[in-house]
Design an enzyme around this catalytic site. Structure first.
Site, PDB file in Angstrom:
ATOM      1  N   SER A  25       0.838  -1.192   0.000  1.00 24.98           N
ATOM      2  CA  SER A  25       0.000   0.000   0.000  1.00 24.98           C
ATOM      3  C   SER A  25       0.884   1.259   0.000  1.00 24.98           C
ATOM      4  O   SER A  25       1.750   1.390  -0.857  1.00 24.98           O
ATOM      5  CB  SER A  25      -0.916  -0.062   1.222  1.00 24.98           C
ATOM      6  OG  SER A  25      -1.976   0.824   1.075  1.00 24.98           O
ATOM      7  N   ASP A  46      -9.372  -4.669  -6.363  1.00 26.60           N
ATOM      8  CA  ASP A  46      -8.925  -3.915  -5.188  1.00 26.60           C
ATOM      9  C   ASP A  46      -9.543  -2.522  -5.247  1.00 26.60           C
ATOM     10  O   ASP A  46      -9.262  -1.758  -6.165  1.00 26.60           O
ATOM     11  CB  ASP A  46      -7.381  -3.848  -5.212  1.00 26.60           C
ATOM     12  CG  ASP A  46      -6.806  -3.049  -4.044  1.00 26.60           C
ATOM     13  OD1 ASP A  46      -7.581  -2.396  -3.322  1.00 26.60           O
ATOM     14  OD2 ASP A  46      -5.577  -3.089  -3.870  1.00 26.60           O
ATOM     15  N   HIS A  95      -7.610  -5.339  -0.655  1.00 27.15           N
ATOM     16  CA  HIS A  95      -6.381  -4.548  -0.673  1.00 27.15           C
ATOM     17  C   HIS A  95      -5.265  -5.201   0.131  1.00 27.15           C
ATOM     18  O   HIS A  95      -4.156  -4.726   0.142  1.00 27.15           O
ATOM     19  CB  HIS A  95      -6.668  -3.148  -0.133  1.00 27.15           C
ATOM     20  CG  HIS A  95      -5.521  -2.206  -0.267  1.00 27.15           C
ATOM     21  ND1 HIS A  95      -4.926  -1.926  -1.486  1.00 27.15           N
ATOM     22  CD2 HIS A  95      -4.840  -1.495   0.659  1.00 27.15           C
ATOM     23  CE1 HIS A  95      -3.935  -1.065  -1.293  1.00 27.15           C
ATOM     24  NE2 HIS A  95      -3.860  -0.798  -0.006  1.00 27.15           N
TER      25      HIS A  95
END
Lengths: 270, 395
Positions: A95, A217, A245
């Site tokens: 991320s 996602d 995610h």
């Protein structure tokens, strides 16, 4: 404060193994990797850490100015590499830490030899032709929902967060602090995470790079993964069957296998 | 074993066979079952009624996260799912469900992740509570918290501003003397304190230096501090001796409303035509100033005298001294000598030694004393600290 203590750095696996540095994203802490790392601790020197303000790390280590940009977080990563004197690191960033990894690699190509970007997004907010997946209003709404979800966060929880000096395995006391952050720091981290634009930094990547993209996602849509892959010269794109995610939690075996495949293809520097 | 029906049994209300199903559908909360990847596989009537969604729009077609507001979706991915996967459950998560008509339903969500016998995720069960009123109340709470933090900030800044008006805006420059002063409020300086100092010129080669401590803290004390400071400035013009000025201030304070008194040390400094300096010292209930000289012990000069603003018709006395080149005269409040570390008092002996060690300059004395007192109390001052130091420069 000592860098390794500041980031609750934990090291596993053979000390002469190639360093594999796992960086967690916004929201939780290094425990995000606990289902993935066992696949690597036989062969690699696995290094885990918490960003300041995450996990059991003392909130006092958070520096409002330094951590107002992702560069500050990248500097933290570089300091961890320096403190452990790591060379030819494979940095696995999830991320927002994918972009932190990109910045750290550009700053210290001598230390970081390869990148694995899990669910990367160089910019979350749509911009002309670029699709990030969110509007600016969406991001401010997230800040609001952080606020209402931290309503129950009280100062009484803080000692639990800071009190894990002996770093136990993920036990009751650690699960109690997982995903819990000082609300003020969480809001600031959310702001820097979701309002940053690192598209121009992708071209600075000078090492073999794997882009790990989930099939579906909502935070980092597949268009964004493709954009990252196309912008980083010579990068490899692997689309996981996993959704969401956090493939490191929802599909750890598939995630570990994709990373292992990539590691086999990038020889260590001699 | 079954017995004959009893009359008691007739009192139990009839239980229909579809009771569990009815409870599921019409429970006073929304129920959803979703696959580990989030697709809705079951939903109850209550949830549909609250949101206006049709069952056919949801089951097998939408993921739970898709029903959430954009901010909630981000929260879902960054917190809710990781927590659920790591801990098997989440509780009291505040989210908003997007309703087909475009409005939003504030909800509180509990969820559990069921795993099968090989620990593979099987299904996520979600309970949804309507939290419309609670959320409105929480927003009020948040606003109230923000207002409280704001007003605390304003109060602090007001205290700092007020404090500044009680001290000279810049270090006074007195020809022939080196002047240094320091002030540190107690704690974090959230409250305006009662310590003050001042230095001003009365006539050519004629100066007054004053340092005082009004009892109490806060705005009330600040008013008296301002009154004392301005009274001294006004009355010394026509009165030569500090004792006269202290008597005048005593009357003024006795006539004001409230019961605030103060302690005060005052020095009138005059340069004679031959260049030597003369000091007249007066004290109203204040610790005596310390006179030091490099290589000599620091000694108290002048008496303590009565408090100012407590009793009618009190007598203040003056003490006259001649100053030598290199003499350092230090005035201080009891925030210095009465500083405590656990049961230990900072005390006058320690202050004297500190002054003696640094009497090569007034600035060195003030800096050293302040640093020593602050360190003594572990950085957290229990009382205001004010220090003024004067050194006679060589002519």
């Amino acid at each position: 404060m000592d860098v390794l203590a500041r980031h609750n750095v934990t090291v596993h696996g053979p000390s002469d193994g190639r360093p594999l540095l796992f960086a967690h994203g916004f929201g939780c802490d290094q425990n995000m990797w606990r289902y993935v790392t066992p696949a690597f601790t036989d062969e690699y020197r696995v290094v885990l850490f918490d960003h300041v303000g995450a996990g059991p790390v003392d909130p006092a280590a958070y520096d409002v100015e330094r951590h107002a940009t992702l560069q500050g977080y990248a500097q933290d990563v570089v300091e961890i590499c320096d403190a452990l004197d790591l060379h030819d690191v494979v940095l696995v960033g999830h991320s927002v830490s994918a972009m932190i990894g990109v910045l750290a690699q550009a700053a210290r190509p001598d230390r970081i030899g390869a990148l694995v970007l899990v669910g990367p997004s160089p910019r979350y907010i749509d911009d002309d032709d670029y699709v990030g997946g969110f509007s600016e209003a969406d991001i401010f709404e997230l800040l609001g929902s952080l606020e209402s979800n931290y309503l129950g966060w009280s100062s009484a929880i803080a000692p639990v967060i800071m009190g894990n000096d002996d770093r136990p395995e993920l036990g009751q006391e650690l699960t109690a602090s997982f995903c819990r952050t000082d609300p003020d720091i969480a809001k600031r981290f959310a702001r820097v995470t979701f309002l940053s634009d690192n598209r121009a930094d992708l071209a600075d990547v000078s090492v073999p790079t794997l882009v790990l993209q989930c099939r579906d996602d909502v935070i980092a849509p597949i268009e964004v993964g493709r954009y990252v892959h196309e912008t980083i010269p010579g990068s490899v794109l692997t689309v996981l069957d996993a959704t969401g995610h956090c493939p490191n939690l929802s599909a750890p075996e598939e995630t570990a296998a994709a990373i292992a495949d990539f590691l086999r293809s990038v020889p260590a520097r001699s | 074993m079954s017995g004959p029906p009893t009359s008691r049994r007739d009192l139990v209300p009839p239980v229909s066979e579809d009771d569990a199903e009815e409870l599921y559908q019409n429970a006073p909360c929304g129920y959803l079952s979703v696959t580990p990847t989030g697709t809705i596989v079951n939903v109850n009537d209550t949830f549909l009624r609250w949101t206006g969604w049709e069952r056919d729009d949801l089951v097998g077609r939408r993921r739970f996260a898709e029903l959430l507001s954009p901010g909630g979706r981000l929260y879902h991915e960054t917190h809710y799912m990781p927590l659920l996967q790591m801990q098997g459950q989440v509780r009291e998560i505040a989210l908003e469900v997007m309703v087909p008509d475009g409005s939003r339903l504030p909800v509180l969500v509990n969820a559990v992740l069921e795993r099968d016998e090989v620990e593979a995720a099987r299904v996520i069960r979600i309970v949804v509570f309507d939290a419309t009123e609670r959320r409105a109340y929480e927003r009020e709470l948040l606003r109230a918290k923000e207002r409280a933090e704001d007003s605390e900030r304003r109060a602090r800044s007001l205290a700092r501003t007020l404090q500044r008006t009680l001290l000279p805006p810049s270090t006074p420059s007195i020809p022939g003397l080196e002047f240094a002063a320091a002030f540190r409020p107690a704690g974090e300086g959230a409250e305006v304190g009662g310590d003050f100092y001042d230095a001003f010129q009365v006539a050519a080669d004629d100066w007054v230096v004053v340092l005082g401590d009004v009892c109490g803290k806060g705005v009330e004390a600040a008013i008296v501090t301002a009154l004392a400071r301005h009274t001294i400035r006004a009355v010394v013009v026509g009165m030569h001796a500090p004792s006269q000025a202290l008597s005048a201030l005593n009357e003024v304070l006795l006539r004001q409303d409230g019961y605030r008194y103060c302690t005060l040390a005052m020095a009138r400094l005059q340069r004679r035509p031959d260049g030597t300096w003369h000091a007249t010292l007066g004290s109203g209930g204040h610790p005596a100033p310390l006179l030091s000289h490099p290589g000599e012990d620091a000694v108290p000069v002048g008496g303590v005298g009565p408090l100012v603003g407590v009793l009618d018709a009190v007598e203040f006395v003056d003490r006259e001294i001649d100053l030598r080149t290199g003499d350092v005269l230090t005035l201080f409040t009891d925030g210095v000598t009465e500083a405590r570390r656990n049961r230990e008092l900072y005390g006058e002996d320690r202050l004297r030694r500190c002054i003696q060690r640094h009497s090569e300059s007034a600035a060195a004395v003030v800096d050293a004393v302040l640093a020593d007192v602050v360190a003594f109390q572990g950085d957290n001052l229990r009382d205001d600290v004010a220090i003024v130091s004067l050194r006679l420069l060589p002519t």
